[in-house]
Motif scaffolding. Structure first.
Motif: not given
Length: 123
Positions: A14-17, A50-55, A67-73, A104-108
């Protein structure tokens, strides 16, 4: 209509803008897993593509990667979920969120599915 976006791996975002977003698992994911008994959340400050195992989610039936749905920290993790993993079952779309990220890449986000497209996936 929900602002949430969905991945084919049954993760919602859920993006927060403001370039941040909250991430969790879908109702389908928690249904498939059964009673969640443990969640292994990422470290705050960890960065994922994006796509990496995050949890990891463990249930009475199985363990599953998240899996991480979009790249980020990772900015924050849900300590309430760590203390009470059953929140992933009882409130997967709100109180059972997993972590918050700085994208890190909202376009994803454009590659993720809206609610209608997600619902149309074969379950």
């Amino acid at each position: 209509m929900s602002l949430k976006k969905y991945s084919a791996e049954h993760v919602w975002l859920e993006p927060h803008g403001d370039g941040t977003a909250t991430v969790g698992i879908t109702v389908h994911a928690q249904d498939a897993l059964g009673d969640v008994v443990f969640v292994d959340l990422p470290a705050v400050g960890a960065t994922f593509e994006a796509g990496a195992v995050a949890a990891v989610v463990e249930s009475v039936k199985a363990a599953a990667d998240v899996y991480m749905p979009a790249s980020g920290t990772v900015l924050a993790v849900n300590e309430d979920l760590r203390a009470d993993p059953a929140l992933a079952n009882s409130a997967p779309l709100d109180a059972g969120w997993f972590f918050k990220v700085q994208l890190s890449n909202p376009a994803e986000l454009d590659k993720l599915l809206d609610e209608t497209a997600y619902a149309a996936l074969p379950q």
